[in-house]
Design a protein around this motif. Structure first.
Motif, PDB file in Angstrom:
ATOM      1  N   HIS A   1      46.192  19.981 -76.989  1.00 29.65           N
ATOM      2  CA  HIS A   1      45.603  18.646 -77.163  1.00 29.65           C
ATOM      3  C   HIS A   1      45.288  17.913 -75.866  1.00 29.65           C
ATOM      4  N   LEU A   2      44.754  18.654 -74.907  1.00 34.46           N
ATOM      5  CA  LEU A   2      44.149  17.945 -73.778  1.00 34.46           C
ATOM      6  C   LEU A   2      42.858  17.352 -74.323  1.00 34.46           C
ATOM      7  N   ALA A   3      42.762  16.044 -74.307  1.00 37.05           N
ATOM      8  CA  ALA A   3      41.630  15.356 -74.936  1.00 37.05           C
ATOM      9  C   ALA A   3      41.314  14.081 -74.175  1.00 37.05           C
ATOM     10  N   VAL A   4      40.053  13.857 -73.959  1.00 37.77           N
ATOM     11  CA  VAL A   4      39.609  12.628 -73.290  1.00 37.77           C
ATOM     12  C   VAL A   4      38.490  12.013 -74.128  1.00 37.77           C
ATOM     13  N   GLN A   5      38.598  10.741 -74.347  1.00 39.19           N
ATOM     14  CA  GLN A   5      37.615  10.023 -75.176  1.00 39.19           C
ATOM     15  C   GLN A   5      36.197  10.309 -74.711  1.00 39.19           C
TER      16      GLN A   5
ATOM     17  N   ASP B   1      34.428  29.096 -79.817  1.00 37.18           N
ATOM     18  CA  ASP B   1      33.169  28.350 -79.702  1.00 37.18           C
ATOM     19  C   ASP B   1      33.308  27.057 -78.897  1.00 37.18           C
ATOM     20  N   ASN B   2      34.478  26.816 -78.340  1.00 34.16           N
ATOM     21  CA  ASN B   2      34.655  25.600 -77.529  1.00 34.16           C
ATOM     22  C   ASN B   2      34.268  25.901 -76.072  1.00 34.16           C
ATOM     23  N   THR B   3      32.973  26.054 -75.889  1.00 35.46           N
ATOM     24  CA  THR B   3      32.499  26.461 -74.553  1.00 35.46           C
ATOM     25  C   THR B   3      32.767  25.362 -73.518  1.00 35.46           C
ATOM     26  N   THR B   4      32.698  24.100 -73.942  1.00 30.92           N
ATOM     27  CA  THR B   4      33.012  23.002 -73.014  1.00 30.92           C
ATOM     28  C   THR B   4      34.446  23.139 -72.521  1.00 30.92           C
ATOM     29  N   GLY B   5      35.344  23.364 -73.467  1.00 30.81           N
ATOM     30  CA  GLY B   5      36.755  23.514 -73.113  1.00 30.81           C
ATOM     31  C   GLY B   5      36.962  24.726 -72.203  1.00 30.81           C
ATOM     32  N   ILE B   6      36.366  25.857 -72.582  1.00 30.60           N
ATOM     33  CA  ILE B   6      36.546  27.089 -71.787  1.00 30.60           C
ATOM     34  C   ILE B   6      36.018  26.878 -70.364  1.00 30.60           C
ATOM     35  N   ASP B   7      34.850  26.243 -70.259  1.00 38.23           N
ATOM     36  CA  ASP B   7      34.282  25.989 -68.917  1.00 38.23           C
ATOM     37  C   ASP B   7      35.211  25.086 -68.101  1.00 38.23           C
ATOM     38  N   PHE B   8      35.771  24.065 -68.756  1.00 38.07           N
ATOM     39  CA  PHE B   8      36.709  23.170 -68.057  1.00 38.07           C
ATOM     40  C   PHE B   8      37.906  23.963 -67.532  1.00 38.07           C
ATOM     41  N   TRP B   9      38.497  24.786 -68.407  1.00 33.92           N
ATOM     42  CA  TRP B   9      39.703  25.521 -68.000  1.00 33.92           C
ATOM     43  C   TRP B   9      39.381  26.504 -66.879  1.00 33.92           C
ATOM     44  N   GLU B  10      38.244  27.173 -66.983  1.00 30.56           N
ATOM     45  CA  GLU B  10      37.893  28.128 -65.917  1.00 30.56           C
ATOM     46  C   GLU B  10      37.658  27.398 -64.600  1.00 30.56           C
ATOM     47  N   HIS B  11      37.015  26.233 -64.677  1.00 31.10           N
ATOM     48  CA  HIS B  11      36.778  25.433 -63.474  1.00 31.10           C
ATOM     49  C   HIS B  11      38.115  25.023 -62.840  1.00 31.10           C
ATOM     50  N   ALA B  12      39.119  24.834 -63.693  1.00 25.90           N
ATOM     51  CA  ALA B  12      40.443  24.420 -63.198  1.00 25.90           C
ATOM     52  C   ALA B  12      41.291  25.626 -62.767  1.00 25.90           C
TER      53      ALA B  12
ATOM     54  N   LEU C   1      34.167   8.729 -71.733  1.00 27.39           N
ATOM     55  CA  LEU C   1      34.994   8.575 -70.522  1.00 27.39           C
ATOM     56  C   LEU C   1      35.327   9.942 -69.922  1.00 27.39           C
ATOM     57  N   GLN C   2      34.596  10.955 -70.402  1.00 22.78           N
ATOM     58  CA  GLN C   2      34.814  12.295 -69.845  1.00 22.78           C
ATOM     59  C   GLN C   2      34.086  12.421 -68.507  1.00 22.78           C
ATOM     60  N   LYS C   3      34.492  13.449 -67.749  1.00 22.81           N
ATOM     61  CA  LYS C   3      33.873  13.761 -66.453  1.00 22.81           C
ATOM     62  C   LYS C   3      34.100  12.690 -65.394  1.00 22.81           C
ATOM     63  N   ILE C   4      35.199  11.918 -65.525  1.00 21.19           N
ATOM     64  CA  ILE C   4      35.529  10.970 -64.450  1.00 21.19           C
ATOM     65  C   ILE C   4      36.949  11.220 -63.915  1.00 21.19           C
ATOM     66  N   GLY C   5      37.487  12.393 -64.249  1.00 25.50           N
ATOM     67  CA  GLY C   5      38.762  12.785 -63.646  1.00 25.50           C
ATOM     68  C   GLY C   5      39.991  12.558 -64.501  1.00 25.50           C
ATOM     69  N   ILE C   6      39.820  12.070 -65.736  1.00 23.35           N
ATOM     70  CA  ILE C   6      40.999  11.777 -66.568  1.00 23.35           C
ATOM     71  C   ILE C   6      41.696  13.074 -67.002  1.00 23.35           C
ATOM     72  N   GLY C   7      40.905  14.036 -67.479  1.00 23.26           N
ATOM     73  CA  GLY C   7      41.489  15.308 -67.924  1.00 23.26           C
ATOM     74  C   GLY C   7      42.226  16.002 -66.791  1.00 23.26           C
ATOM     75  N   LYS C   8      41.627  15.986 -65.624  1.00 26.33           N
ATOM     76  CA  LYS C   8      42.227  16.647 -64.460  1.00 26.33           C
ATOM     77  C   LYS C   8      43.578  16.003 -64.111  1.00 26.33           C
ATOM     78  N   GLN C   9      43.622  14.670 -64.176  1.00 26.57           N
ATOM     79  CA  GLN C   9      44.875  13.999 -63.823  1.00 26.57           C
ATOM     80  C   GLN C   9      45.958  14.232 -64.880  1.00 26.57           C
TER      81      GLN C   9
HETATM   82  C1  LIG Z   1      37.976  19.273 -71.736  1.00 29.39           C
HETATM   83  C2  LIG Z   1      38.175  17.794 -71.410  1.00 29.39           C
HETATM   84  C3  LIG Z   1      39.606  17.412 -71.723  1.00 29.39           C
HETATM   85  C4  LIG Z   1      37.894  17.563 -69.925  1.00 29.39           C
HETATM   86  O1  LIG Z   1      38.278  16.248 -69.579  1.00 29.39           O
HETATM   87  P1  LIG Z   1      37.490  15.373 -68.492  1.00 29.39           P
HETATM   88  O2  LIG Z   1      38.236  14.119 -68.296  1.00 29.39           O
HETATM   89  O3  LIG Z   1      36.070  15.270 -68.875  1.00 29.39           O
HETATM   90  O4  LIG Z   1      37.598  16.303 -67.188  1.00 29.39           O
HETATM   91  P2  LIG Z   1      37.611  15.777 -65.683  1.00 29.39           P
HETATM   92  O5  LIG Z   1      36.620  14.674 -65.528  1.00 29.39           O
HETATM   93  O6  LIG Z   1      38.993  15.476 -65.273  1.00 29.39           O
HETATM   94  O7  LIG Z   1      37.084  17.036 -64.908  1.00 29.39           O
HETATM   95  C5  LIG Z   1      37.888  17.733 -63.951  1.00 29.39           C
HETATM   96  C6  LIG Z   1      37.031  18.752 -63.289  1.00 29.39           C
HETATM   97  O8  LIG Z   1      36.514  19.663 -64.276  1.00 29.39           O
HETATM   98  C7  LIG Z   1      35.098  19.619 -64.276  1.00 29.39           C
HETATM   99  N1  LIG Z   1      34.667  19.689 -65.663  1.00 29.39           N
HETATM  100  C8  LIG Z   1      34.894  18.815 -66.643  1.00 29.39           C
HETATM  101  N2  LIG Z   1      34.363  19.257 -67.805  1.00 29.39           N
HETATM  102  C9  LIG Z   1      33.799  20.441 -67.500  1.00 29.39           C
HETATM  103  C10 LIG Z   1      33.090  21.389 -68.263  1.00 29.39           C
HETATM  104  N3  LIG Z   1      32.843  21.214 -69.556  1.00 29.39           N
HETATM  105  N4  LIG Z   1      32.641  22.500 -67.646  1.00 29.39           N
HETATM  106  C11 LIG Z   1      32.882  22.717 -66.330  1.00 29.39           C
HETATM  107  N5  LIG Z   1      33.550  21.844 -65.545  1.00 29.39           N
HETATM  108  C12 LIG Z   1      34.010  20.727 -66.136  1.00 29.39           C
HETATM  109  C13 LIG Z   1      34.717  18.302 -63.628  1.00 29.39           C
HETATM  110  O9  LIG Z   1      33.439  18.355 -63.049  1.00 29.39           O
HETATM  111  C14 LIG Z   1      35.815  18.175 -62.576  1.00 29.39           C
HETATM  112  O10 LIG Z   1      35.511  19.006 -61.476  1.00 29.39           O
HETATM  113  P3  LIG Z   1      36.075  18.728 -59.996  1.00 29.39           P
HETATM  114  O11 LIG Z   1      37.579  18.707 -60.097  1.00 29.39           O
HETATM  115  O12 LIG Z   1      35.579  19.883 -59.212  1.00 29.39           O
HETATM  116  O13 LIG Z   1      35.516  17.401 -59.602  1.00 29.39           O
HETATM  117  C15 LIG Z   1      37.185  16.899 -72.230  1.00 29.39           C
HETATM  118  O14 LIG Z   1      35.890  17.401 -72.057  1.00 29.39           O
HETATM  119  C16 LIG Z   1      37.506  16.855 -73.706  1.00 29.39           C
HETATM  120  O15 LIG Z   1      38.289  16.019 -74.170  1.00 29.39           O
HETATM  121  N6  LIG Z   1      36.875  17.751 -74.503  1.00 29.39           N
HETATM  122  C17 LIG Z   1      37.070  17.755 -75.962  1.00 29.39           C
HETATM  123  C18 LIG Z   1      38.446  18.251 -76.348  1.00 29.39           C
HETATM  124  C19 LIG Z   1      38.682  19.663 -75.873  1.00 29.39           C
HETATM  125  O16 LIG Z   1      37.878  20.564 -76.076  1.00 29.39           O
HETATM  126  N7  LIG Z   1      39.860  19.878 -75.246  1.00 29.39           N
HETATM  127  C20 LIG Z   1      40.272  21.183 -74.793  1.00 29.39           C
HETATM  128  C21 LIG Z   1      40.915  21.878 -75.935  1.00 29.39           C
HETATM  129  S1  LIG Z   1      41.448  23.516 -75.465  1.00 29.39           S
END
Ligand SMILES: CC(C)(COP(=O)(O)OP(=O)(O)OC[C@H]1O[C@@H](n2cnc3c(N)ncnc32)[C@H](O)[C@@H]1OP(=O)(O)O)[C@@H](O)C(=O)NCCC(=O)NCCS
Length: 141
Positions: free
Chosen positions: A74-78, A113-124, A81-89
């Motif tokens: 349940h990593l989730a950001v409204q 199918d949660n490609t947004t989530g997968i991309d976020f995790w891989e980026h992290a 308000l996404q893409k401003i560093g909340i998820g990362k923190q």
């Molecule tokens: C996934 C999620 C939590 C990311 O939260 P967020 O607050 O938008 O992420 P941040 O702004 O903190 O981003 C941190 C870094 O990841 C990058 N990033 C964020 N979303 C990304 C994405 N979809 N693809 C690639 N990179 C991404 C940002 O550019 C940032 O990069 P940097 O550290 O190099 O500057 C948010 O998109 C979300 O709530 N998604 C819906 C719920 C979900 O799918 N959760 C995951 C369940 S497994």
């Protein structure tokens, strides 16, 4: 944009559930009922965090551990308000707490199918495993 983080408590439940229901990619089940989350928070008080903006809950992370591995849920950001560093923190807060507890490795589940989530995790820096599958069994019908 200003936001703050703090540990999650059960009083956050209604706002957290509302957030989880508003987002695609969140898998919700009976394990997300108030009593279950309350139990989870009691067992994992250091690794569950929320983000707030203007005194409103806008992000969550649930970290749980079996004492050996950490698991993230349940990593989730409204949306909006996404893409401003909340998820990362939130993730950093949770992982720091795991490290302090001596946890050496974390896992998480993400839908195919949660490609947004997968991309976020891989980026992290998380690695998508191709060598394991998840198997499940219901203990309560
Ligand atoms: C996934 C999620 C939590 C990311 O939260 P967020 O607050 O938008 O992420 P941040 O702004 O903190 O981003 C941190 C870094 O990841 C990058 N990033 C964020 N979303 C990304 C994405 N979809 N693809 C690639 N990179 C991404 C940002 O550019 C940032 O990069 P940097 O550290 O190099 O500057 C948010 O998109 C979300 O709530 N998604 C819906 C719920 C979900 O799918 N959760 C995951 C369940 S497994």
């Amino acid at each position: 944009m200003d936001f703050s983080t703090r540990k999650m408590n059960v009083a956050d439940y209604d706002s957290a559930l509302h957030l989880w229901k508003s987002l695609p990619g969140m898998g919700l089940s009976g394990a997300d009922e108030r009593s279950e989350i309350e139990k989870f928070l009691r067992k994992n008080s250091e690794t569950c965090w929320v983000a707030e903006k203007d005194n409103r809950l806008v992000g969550t992370i649930l970290g749980g551990s079996d004492g050996r591995r950490g698991y993230i849920y349940h990593l989730a950001v409204q949306s909006g308000l996404q893409k401003i560093g909340i998820g990362k923190q939130l993730l950093a807060r949770c992982l720091d707490a795991f490290k302090k507890a001596g946890i050496q490795k974390c896992h998480l589940l993400v839908y195919h199918d949660n490609t947004t989530g997968i991309d976020f995790w891989e980026h992290a820096g998380w690695v998508l495993r191709k060598d394991v599958l998840i198997m499940s069994k219901k203990l309560k019908t």
